[in-house]
Design an enzyme around this catalytic site. Structure first.
Site, PDB file in Angstrom:
ATOM      1  N   HIS A 306       0.857  -1.191   0.000  1.00 39.08           N
ATOM      2  CA  HIS A 306       0.000   0.000   0.000  1.00 39.08           C
ATOM      3  C   HIS A 306       0.890   1.237   0.000  1.00 39.08           C
ATOM      4  O   HIS A 306       1.925   1.262   0.669  1.00 39.08           O
ATOM      5  CB  HIS A 306      -0.896   0.006   1.248  1.00 39.08           C
ATOM      6  CG  HIS A 306      -2.046   0.967   1.164  1.00 39.08           C
ATOM      7  ND1 HIS A 306      -1.893   2.304   1.432  1.00 39.08           N
ATOM      8  CD2 HIS A 306      -3.353   0.780   0.833  1.00 39.08           C
ATOM      9  CE1 HIS A 306      -3.068   2.908   1.279  1.00 39.08           C
ATOM     10  NE2 HIS A 306      -3.971   2.020   0.912  1.00 39.08           N
ATOM     11  N   ASP A 363      -7.890  -3.925  -0.419  1.00 40.35           N
ATOM     12  CA  ASP A 363      -8.456  -4.060  -1.763  1.00 40.35           C
ATOM     13  C   ASP A 363      -8.453  -5.509  -2.225  1.00 40.35           C
ATOM     14  O   ASP A 363      -9.366  -5.949  -2.919  1.00 40.35           O
ATOM     15  CB  ASP A 363      -7.677  -3.197  -2.761  1.00 40.35           C
ATOM     16  CG  ASP A 363      -7.726  -1.726  -2.410  1.00 40.35           C
ATOM     17  OD1 ASP A 363      -8.839  -1.223  -2.177  1.00 40.35           O
ATOM     18  OD2 ASP A 363      -6.670  -1.080  -2.345  1.00 40.35           O
TER      19      ASP A 363
END
Length: 421
Positions: A306, A363
């Protein structure tokens, strides 16, 4: 004596005060930089620029910390409902039982959408992207509710907030059912907020529908985990549009458009598209893990690591368990989801990924859950928007209450000098 930062320029020294947040974050207050020195800062993407002070969300990417109004995301997902978290973000504190009941009743009373809004929905072809449809429907609310919001009036602001929270799930579900070619459902006010979302999205006209507790729990956690994330692209869009004194609906509609981009809200869609491509190439996960480690290979493993969290995404720890529960509950045998589980297993054991802290992020797991629930890939970002709504509202409200000036970034001009026509 307050700390200051000194800048030397053309033989002169200039001092600028430091500002410090409640979690010891420090920044340089450069409001007077241009007036004192004639200089501006150059910061593409605003990666080093604090555009506001905010009491809403604290994020520490190095330590993997995410808190809403001081409450850890772990505690909220364990002990709170999404609608309680929405109240917390928007109004500043967790609701009492009486406040929560009143809030829910307000939402139920406003859980209708003008029937004429359907004509806007019908004007879109079935092939239209759901985010474009949702943004348009949200803007459409303005036409059906044209009175302006007086930010000085708590009643006006609350009415606009309730209206949007109540109607947004209906618009999201209508967008979903348009994609699926299904008749539109209306709100069932006997259900909780998240149960009602499941009802409006998944109930078929020829069947009774009882939302599974496992599915509702997973949706509740997903919505909470996406509810706010500090000054990201869509949130700062909502604030900068609102800084012009545009209304809440217009500002949120702009935020939806910002979220649509594949570098922002489209990340979980990109995960499923990657898994599909691996399946079409034979499903060899070990081959793709090696490709991901090869610096000369253009392949990128989506849903791992991330840009903000330099350690494990704290949201991923929570939603991984919910993803496992949903897959077990629904008993789905999907080769794409099997590939996802294989990649997850290999990445969590591979020294290359462990050393670089390239763990599955929120995600990755949210894409798995949405696919398992039968939500079309292009609808994933709509689900993200549904969760992010309270954060957008909270940020818009905070910006307006603080009477922040209209957003007006500067630039460094790099074009041609004056030239004759």
């Amino acid at each position: 004596m307050s700390e200051k930062v000194k800048l030397s320029y053309k033989g002169k020294d200039f001092e600028f005060p430091l500002v410090e947040g409640s979690e010891n974050e420090k920044g340089i207050d450069i409001k007077s930089l241009r007036s004192q020195t004639g200089l501006i800062t150059y910061d593409p993407g605003y990666k080093n620029t604090g555009s506001c002070k905010s009491d809403i969300t604290f994020l520490d990417g190095e330590e993997g910390i995410l808190r809403y109004r001081g409450y850890s995301i772990e505690d909220l997902c364990e002990k709170a409902s999404f609608i309680e978290v929405a109240f917390l973000l928007i109004f500043g504190d967790m609701p009492s039982k009486k406040e929560l009941n009143y809030f829910n009743n307000e939402i139920r009373k406003d859980s209708l959408v003008d029937e004429d809004l359907k004509s806007i929905l019908k004007s879109f072809p079935k092939s239209a992207h759901p985010m474009g449809v949702l943004s348009s429907l949200t803007s459409g609310l303005i036409a059906f509710n044209p009175s302006s919001v007086d930010i000085e009036s708590e009643d006006d602001v609350r009415e606009a907030i309730i209206m949007l929270i109540a109607k947004f799930p209906i618009l999201a579900s209508w967008t979903h059912r348009k994609v699926k070619g299904l008749p539109l459902n209306y709100a069932n006010t006997s259900l909780s907020y998240v149960q009602n979302i499941a009802h409006m999205m998944f109930k078929l006209p020829h069947q009774d529908y009882e939302p599974s507790s496992v599915v509702v729990n997973a949706l509740n956690k997903l919505l909470i985990l996406h509810a706010d994330h500090e000054q990201n692209c869509s949130t700062s869009t909502v604030r900068i549009v609102g800084s012009s004194h545009a209304g809440l609906f217009a500002s949120v509609s702009a935020g939806i458009s910002a979220l649509w981009g594949p570098l922002h809200g489209g990340a979980n869609q990109a995960v499923i598209e990657m898994l599909e491509s691996i399946k079409h190439d034979g499903g060899d996960t070990k081959k793709y893990m090696e490709k991901a480690k090869d610096k000369n290979d253009p392949f990128r493993l989506m849903g791992f690591g991330h840009r903000v969290y330099k350690n494990f995404d704290p949201r991923a720890r929570i939603i991984k368990k919910a993803a496992d529960e949903v897959l077990d509950e629904l008993g789905i045998d999907d080769p794409v989801l099997n590939i996802a589980k294989a990649l997850e297993k290999e990445a969590l054991c591979d020294p290359y990924f462990i050393e670089r802290k390239l763990y599955p992020n929120v995600d990755f797991y949210s894409g798995i859950i949405y696919r398992a629930l039968g939500i079309p890939t292009e609808m994933f970002t709509v689900m993200f928007a549904l969760g992010r709504l309270p954060g957008w509202i909270a940020q818009w409200s905070e910006m307006r209450k603080n009477n922040e000036p209209i957003g007006r970034p500067r630039q460094i001009y790099s074009g041609s000098n004056h030239r004759p026509v």
